[in-house]
Design an enzyme around this catalytic site. Structure first.
Site, PDB file in Angstrom:
ATOM      1  N   CYS A 199      35.203  -6.608   8.747  1.00 16.60           N
ATOM      2  CA  CYS A 199      36.322  -5.798   8.251  1.00 16.60           C
ATOM      3  C   CYS A 199      37.390  -5.630   9.336  1.00 16.60           C
ATOM      4  O   CYS A 199      38.061  -6.590   9.692  1.00 16.60           O
ATOM      5  CB  CYS A 199      35.826  -4.458   7.719  1.00 16.60           C
ATOM      6  SG  CYS A 199      37.041  -3.646   6.630  1.00 16.60           S
ATOM      7  N   HIS A 252      31.288  -5.317   4.129  1.00 23.06           N
ATOM      8  CA  HIS A 252      30.271  -4.462   4.729  1.00 23.06           C
ATOM      9  C   HIS A 252      28.950  -4.668   3.976  1.00 23.06           C
ATOM     10  O   HIS A 252      28.932  -5.050   2.813  1.00 23.06           O
ATOM     11  CB  HIS A 252      30.670  -2.985   4.622  1.00 23.06           C
ATOM     12  CG  HIS A 252      31.908  -2.625   5.367  1.00 23.06           C
ATOM     13  ND1 HIS A 252      31.965  -2.597   6.734  1.00 23.06           N
ATOM     14  CD2 HIS A 252      33.145  -2.269   4.919  1.00 23.06           C
ATOM     15  CE1 HIS A 252      33.175  -2.230   7.119  1.00 23.06           C
ATOM     16  NE2 HIS A 252      33.911  -2.031   6.036  1.00 23.06           N
TER      17      HIS A 252
END
Length: 508
Positions: free
Chosen positions: A338, A422
């Protein structure tokens, strides 16, 4: 039936989250339909529900303890601190504003109304709702607009159980002081104490517990022993330290230990991404903030962050850019997740989060990142290394890939991987395949254990929390609180005044 209780704490990190999860697991094993709830959560550790709402990761963990699907109503208000002293306000799973502390204060009456609506809805649909407070209920400077502790308890008529962390010391003073600082109407809802993280012989503690009962008129409903290595989804990184080492047990499969260094960014988010690595036998996970801490790592991870541009500047200020570039040039593994993936890009254009405009990334991946006003929230599913991968994504930055090999939604160049997903490492097959690749590139004789299950490990830890409540708390008294609310006639304890004797007949 009251059908709800609030678990408050004398301090942050007293154990409210794990006690709430433990009560949820204890109740669901008794056949009770139970839900967790936290009105307001300040955390950079969040997750996306099945219907696309962002809530605190601790409430997701508590929902798993309760064996129910997490939903936005379980955490109606989520605050995500940024780099400039402001926080993003997430209401019912969607970002609605960026505010400073004083601006946020003005929004609290409205947010309390929304939170009470969510709590009422959960109480209608579940047998029991276990609510978690935030920080301490005795933050008297914030009491007039409190929406997570006594403000919520008063508005919803909730009995309150206060948890204190004895391991940090001063627990009796903290409990008595918490009660003494509350006004009479708030004190009337505080019905008992729970001592957490106790080490040693409980017989030595009993005189203090008896005196606390006598001084406050409220009983201690249990003394919970210290449990090590829980690794359950914390709300923030208060418990993380650059000196902390997390490691799975070294088993018979890995001949070498695989060493992983994770950059502890100042606005580190979703750090639970690394828990699945930490529980893998033969994998050593360490937090790093200095260049020399990367030297012997087989894999360096750039994790998620709430402030990509600011944390990239921090990384450069700490002298971490040069060893990262050297690793890539030498073909040594680097993984960005991310915000960490965004840092690996050629360029970041951010007029949304930091307002910095165009900023050079580390240039290790052929990616251009541009921040969008609308946040991307999702639960993507894909495949890598021939394995099914499920994850979740929470980001404003949109990565446009122009080269490299595909890797989930991102890409790979040499020994550098990047993805916005994630939770990917929680997929056992994918994690093992990725570790085999990392070990091969790093020249390690490491073979992941073929039967390691992260989901099973999580379940085992949640069961340990249920056992903790069942074996060390007065569950009969706890059930009476849930069923009937706080007993009437609990004594008022004025600050600085002689403490009253316990009221006869008012024990739970």
């Amino acid at each position: 039936m009251s059908n709800a209780i609030l678990i408050a704490g004398t301090t942050s990190d007293a154990g409210k989250s794990v006690v709430t999860a433990g009560i949820c697991r204890w109740l669901v094993r008794r056949g009770v339909k139970v839900a967790p709830f936290k009105a307001q959560n300040m955390s950079l550790n969040s997750m996306v529900t099945a219907d696309g709402a962002e809530i605190g990761r601790a409430q997701v963990m508590q929902a798993q303890a309760a064996r129910v699907e997490p939903e936005a109503a379980m955490n109606p208000v989520l605050l995500k601190p940024g780099a400039d002293g402001r926080s993003q306000v997430v209401l019912l799973g969607r970002p609605v504003a960026e505010v400073g502390a004083l601006d946020y204060r003005e929004r609290k009456p409205y947010l309390l109304e929304r939170s009470l609506e969510c709590l009422a809805d959960l109480r209608r649909r579940f047998d029991v709702v276990v609510c978690e407070g935030a920080g301490s209920p005795a933050e008297i400077n914030l009491r007039d607009r409190d929406i997570a502790n006594m403000g919520l308890a008063r508005a919803a008529d909730l009995p309150v159980l206060v948890v204190g962390d004895i391991d940090r010391g001063g627990v009796f003073a903290a409990m008595y002081g918490t009660l003494a600082l509350l006004e009479a109407a708030d004190q009337a809802l505080v019905a008992g104490w729970l001592v957490n993280k106790f080490r040693g012989d409980a017989r030595l503690l009993k005189p203090g517990l008896d005196m606390l009962h006598e001084l406050t008129g409220r009983p201690v409903l249990g003394t919970l022993p210290m449990l090590a290595d829980l690794w359950l989804d914390a709300e923030d990184s208060l418990d993380l330290s650059t000196a902390v080492t997390r490691s799975g047990t070294v088993g018979p499969y890995g001949e070498d230990v695989l060493r992983v260094a994770v950059l502890r960014l100042p606005r580190l988010s979703n750090f639970t991404d690394l828990d699945a690595l930490a529980q893998e036998p033969g994998v050593l996970v360490r937090w790093a903030t200095r260049p020399e801490e990367l030297a012997d790592a087989d894999l360096v991870v750039l994790p998620g962050t709430r402030a990509t541009v600011a944390d990239l500047a921090w990384l450069r200020e700490r002298g971490l850019e040069r060893p990262l570039l050297a690793r890539a040039a030498e073909g040594r593994p680097v993984l960005g997740v991310c915000g960490g993936y965004q840092m690996l890009s050629r360029r970041i254009t951010d007029a949304v989060e930091s307002g910095a405009g165009a900023v050079d990334g580390l240039g290790l991946l052929p990616v251009e990142v541009e921040f969008a006003v609308e946040k991307t929230l999702g639960r993507p599913v894909g495949e890598a290394y021939g394995e099914r991968v499920e994850g979740y994504e929470i980001h404003h930055g949109i990565a446009r890939v122009d080269g490299g090999e595909p890797f989930l939604d991102g890409c790979r160049v040499g020994a550098v991987w990047g993805t916005t997903w994630h939770g990917a490492l929680e997929n056992d097959g994918f994690r093992r395949a990725f570790l085999r690749e990392v070990a091969a590139v790093a020249g390690r004789r490491f073979v992941p254990a073929p039967d390691t299950s992260f989901a099973a490990a999580r379940e085992e830890r949640l069961d340990r929390l249920g056992d903790l409540i069942e074996e060390h708390a007065d569950t009969d008294a706890l059930w009476r609180l849930i069923e009937g609310g706080a007993p009437a006639g609990l004594p008022f304890v004025p600050p600085g005044a002689p403490a009253p004797r316990a009221v006869e007949g008012e024990e739970l």
